[in-house]
Design a protein around this motif. Structure first.
Motif, PDB file in Angstrom:
ATOM      1  N   GLN A 241     -67.655  42.198  28.223  1.00 11.94           N
ATOM      2  CA  GLN A 241     -67.487  40.750  28.432  1.00 11.94           C
ATOM      3  C   GLN A 241     -68.790  40.114  28.917  1.00 11.94           C
ATOM      4  O   GLN A 241     -69.106  38.975  28.555  1.00 11.94           O
ATOM      5  CB  GLN A 241     -66.345  40.504  29.408  1.00 11.94           C
ATOM      6  CG  GLN A 241     -64.989  40.915  28.814  1.00 11.94           C
ATOM      7  CD  GLN A 241     -63.846  40.700  29.801  1.00 11.94           C
ATOM      8  OE1 GLN A 241     -63.290  39.612  29.873  1.00 11.94           O
ATOM      9  NE2 GLN A 241     -63.485  41.711  30.552  1.00 11.94           N
TER      10      GLN A 241
ATOM     11  N   LYS B 275     -70.811  39.552  25.873  1.00 14.50           N
ATOM     12  CA  LYS B 275     -70.428  38.321  25.151  1.00 14.50           C
ATOM     13  C   LYS B 275     -71.004  37.089  25.846  1.00 14.50           C
ATOM     14  O   LYS B 275     -71.505  36.182  25.196  1.00 14.50           O
ATOM     15  CB  LYS B 275     -68.896  38.200  25.043  1.00 14.50           C
ATOM     16  CG  LYS B 275     -68.214  39.177  24.116  1.00 14.50           C
ATOM     17  CD  LYS B 275     -68.794  39.245  22.713  1.00 14.50           C
ATOM     18  CE  LYS B 275     -68.789  37.931  21.944  1.00 14.50           C
ATOM     19  NZ  LYS B 275     -69.502  38.063  20.629  1.00 14.50           N
ATOM     20  N   ILE B 276     -70.931  37.067  27.183  1.00 15.06           N
ATOM     21  CA  ILE B 276     -71.506  35.930  27.930  1.00 15.06           C
ATOM     22  C   ILE B 276     -72.995  35.800  27.604  1.00 15.06           C
ATOM     23  O   ILE B 276     -73.522  34.701  27.486  1.00 15.06           O
ATOM     24  CB  ILE B 276     -71.287  36.131  29.454  1.00 15.06           C
ATOM     25  CG1 ILE B 276     -69.804  35.994  29.805  1.00 15.06           C
ATOM     26  CG2 ILE B 276     -72.131  35.146  30.273  1.00 15.06           C
ATOM     27  CD1 ILE B 276     -69.436  36.444  31.214  1.00 15.06           C
TER      28      ILE B 276
ATOM     29  N   TRP C 159     -67.296  34.032  37.164  1.00 12.56           N
ATOM     30  CA  TRP C 159     -66.850  34.345  35.797  1.00 12.56           C
ATOM     31  C   TRP C 159     -65.358  34.604  35.772  1.00 12.56           C
ATOM     32  O   TRP C 159     -64.657  34.186  34.860  1.00 12.56           O
ATOM     33  CB  TRP C 159     -67.604  35.580  35.262  1.00 12.56           C
ATOM     34  CG  TRP C 159     -69.002  35.296  34.821  1.00 12.56           C
ATOM     35  CD1 TRP C 159     -69.496  34.105  34.356  1.00 12.56           C
ATOM     36  CD2 TRP C 159     -70.099  36.223  34.770  1.00 12.56           C
ATOM     37  NE1 TRP C 159     -70.832  34.250  34.034  1.00 12.56           N
ATOM     38  CE2 TRP C 159     -71.224  35.535  34.273  1.00 12.56           C
ATOM     39  CE3 TRP C 159     -70.239  37.577  35.083  1.00 12.56           C
ATOM     40  CZ2 TRP C 159     -72.466  36.148  34.082  1.00 12.56           C
ATOM     41  CZ3 TRP C 159     -71.467  38.186  34.895  1.00 12.56           C
ATOM     42  CH2 TRP C 159     -72.573  37.479  34.400  1.00 12.56           C
ATOM     43  N   LYS C 160     -64.865  35.298  36.780  1.00  9.38           N
ATOM     44  CA  LYS C 160     -63.422  35.601  36.818  1.00  9.38           C
ATOM     45  C   LYS C 160     -62.616  34.308  36.994  1.00  9.38           C
ATOM     46  O   LYS C 160     -61.612  34.087  36.327  1.00  9.38           O
ATOM     47  CB  LYS C 160     -63.129  36.595  37.953  1.00  9.38           C
ATOM     48  CG  LYS C 160     -61.667  36.745  38.287  1.00  9.38           C
ATOM     49  CD  LYS C 160     -61.203  38.182  38.179  1.00  9.38           C
ATOM     50  CE  LYS C 160     -59.743  38.315  38.601  1.00  9.38           C
ATOM     51  NZ  LYS C 160     -58.815  38.094  37.513  1.00  9.38           N
TER      52      LYS C 160
ATOM     53  N   LYS D 187     -63.926  33.760  32.226  1.00  5.37           N
ATOM     54  CA  LYS D 187     -64.897  34.386  31.312  1.00  5.37           C
ATOM     55  C   LYS D 187     -64.820  35.900  31.385  1.00  5.37           C
ATOM     56  O   LYS D 187     -65.301  36.597  30.509  1.00  5.37           O
ATOM     57  CB  LYS D 187     -66.315  33.923  31.657  1.00  5.37           C
ATOM     58  CG  LYS D 187     -66.520  32.452  31.340  1.00  5.37           C
ATOM     59  CD  LYS D 187     -67.980  32.090  31.379  1.00  5.37           C
ATOM     60  CE  LYS D 187     -68.178  30.718  30.765  1.00  5.37           C
ATOM     61  NZ  LYS D 187     -69.561  30.317  30.725  1.00  5.37           N
TER      62      LYS D 187
ATOM     63  N   LYS E  63     -61.879  38.782  32.013  1.00  7.13           N
ATOM     64  CA  LYS E  63     -60.464  39.107  32.231  1.00  7.13           C
ATOM     65  C   LYS E  63     -60.377  40.578  32.610  1.00  7.13           C
ATOM     66  O   LYS E  63     -61.237  41.371  32.216  1.00  7.13           O
ATOM     67  CB  LYS E  63     -59.678  38.860  30.945  1.00  7.13           C
ATOM     68  CG  LYS E  63     -59.658  37.406  30.531  1.00  7.13           C
ATOM     69  CD  LYS E  63     -58.828  37.247  29.282  1.00  7.13           C
ATOM     70  CE  LYS E  63     -58.999  35.855  28.709  1.00  7.13           C
ATOM     71  NZ  LYS E  63     -58.659  35.795  27.297  1.00  7.13           N
TER      72      LYS E  63
END
Ligand SMILES: NC(=O)c1ccc[n+]([C@@H]2O[C@H](COP(=O)([O-])OP(=O)(O)OC[C@H]3O[C@@H](n4cnc5c(N)ncnc54)[C@H](OP(=O)(O)O)[C@@H]3O)[C@@H](O)[C@H]2O)c1
Length: 323
Positions: free
Chosen positions: A157, A160-161, A284-285, A289, A291
């Motif tokens: 993740q 991806k960010i 982010w959580k 963004k 999970k």
């Protein structure tokens, strides 16, 4: 923290106030060969010791079950091995219930407890600093192994960010579907399918720029074979070797021919920057963004079985024992 329900800083004298309370501990009786066998860890109940000045009593609520526990049971490594007869070591989350220490005040935690074991705990921090070492650039391809685990799922993740094409490697179709459908991975490959190597090559048409390595062995060698010149290999973990006498080595020839930059790291080296990383991970959580998912096993006595689940792929996301 130790695998027990009371604080290790206490001595072993029972007192009037604590006499009726028991401290349940898992003691390392023998060094496992392969997976943990019954009796390698033994449950022991001892009277809760008296609280002395400068001490606090903590009730462990959750244990973080980590592959490195198997390393600690085997031999000295980046930390000394747990000695035979000693309480098993683990990360965890505890509540202060009594205190004779000014810095430890009994209080009820106000946020979800288990987030401190996963996204805001060792795994989130490991993913964060490992991805800092990886130096991802927009458009690059990142491959992460043990991708549906606690660390790998966050690594992907973050990839991806950072604008990467992210491909995960995991051991079941259910895990692969979760990675693509819920976490936004571009592709996920089940390494237990006979043609997984071809599928991995097809999923990385522009080659691989970053290998975030959690597994080692054949998976790592296959990924290295697909890497672009001057790619980066972040050696976070080599779990396929932890239960073996001879863990095997990645191909040094490929590292040479492809001029790869390989860097290993241990998260404890970054302790002085944990707050900085946790702040970013928390944001982010909060904004969805990142999970996460948890596999929770109930009962301290189930902790030995839980450790084995890491090596048989029984967990999705963070593996936790609720004490
Ligand atoms: N460097 C550090 O400071 C640091 C800190 C934390 C963790 N780590 C490392 O990061 C890695 C992941 O740890 P984690 O806590 O996040 O655990 P995890 O990924 O939540 O759980 C381990 C997963 O590894 C996979 N696995 C186990 N044996 C395998 C094998 N032989 N081949 C392929 N996959 C295998 C299993 O999933 P499948 O179903 O996909 O097989 C299992 O679910 C470990 O190597 C760990 O040592 C390093």
């Amino acid at each position: 923290m130790r695998m027990s329900e009371g604080s290790q800083r206490l001595d072993l004298r029972a007192t009037k106030s604590n006499m009726n309370k028991l401290n349940r501990q898992l003691i390392l009786q023998s060094r496992p060969k392969g997976l943990l066998a019954p009796g390698d860890l033994q449950l022991l109940e001892t009277p809760l010791p008296e609280l002395q000045d400068g001490q606090a009593l903590a009730r462990v609520k959750y244990l973080s079950i980590d592959p490195t526990m198997r390393i600690w049971m085997a031999a000295d490594s980046y930390l000394p091995a747990v000695a035979i007869g000693e309480v098993m070591r683990s990360f965890g989350f505890a509540e202060i219930i009594e205190s004779c220490h000014p810095d430890y005040v009994p209080k009820i935690p106000f946020v979800s407890d288990t987030v401190f074991l996963g996204v805001l705990g060792i795994n989130g921090l490991t993913a964060f600093f490992g991805m800092e070492i990886a130096q991802p650039k927009k458009g690059e391809t990142l491959v992460v192994s043990a991708a549906a685990g606690a660390t790998g799922s966050i690594v992907g993740q973050i990839g991806k960010i950072r604008g990467c094409r992210v491909v995960g490697i995991a051991g079941t179709d259910e895990k692969c579907n979760w990675l693509i459908q819920d976490l936004g991975f571009d592709a996920a490959i089940n390494y237990k399918h006979p043609d997984w190597k071809k599928k991995l090559a097809a999923a990385t048409p522009n080659g691989i720029d970053i290998d975030f390595e959690n597994v080692g062995g054949e998976i790592m060698n296959t990924v290295l074979g697909l890497m672009n010149l001057h790619g980066r290999v972040v050696v976070c973990g080599l779990i396929s070797g932890y239960t073996k006498e001879d863990p095997g080595m990645a191909s040094l020839g490929t590292i040479l021919v492809k001029r790869l930059r390989v860097e290993g790291f241990i998260i404890l080296d970054y302790a002085s920057r944990f707050m900085e990383a946790a702040t970013q991970l928390g944001q982010w959580k909060m904004f969805g963004k990142i999970k996460d998912r948890e596999t929770i096993v109930e009962g301290l006595e189930k902790a030995p079985d839980a450790i084995n689940m890491l090596f048989t792929g029984g967990n999705i996301g963070k593996l936790i024992v609720k004490v």
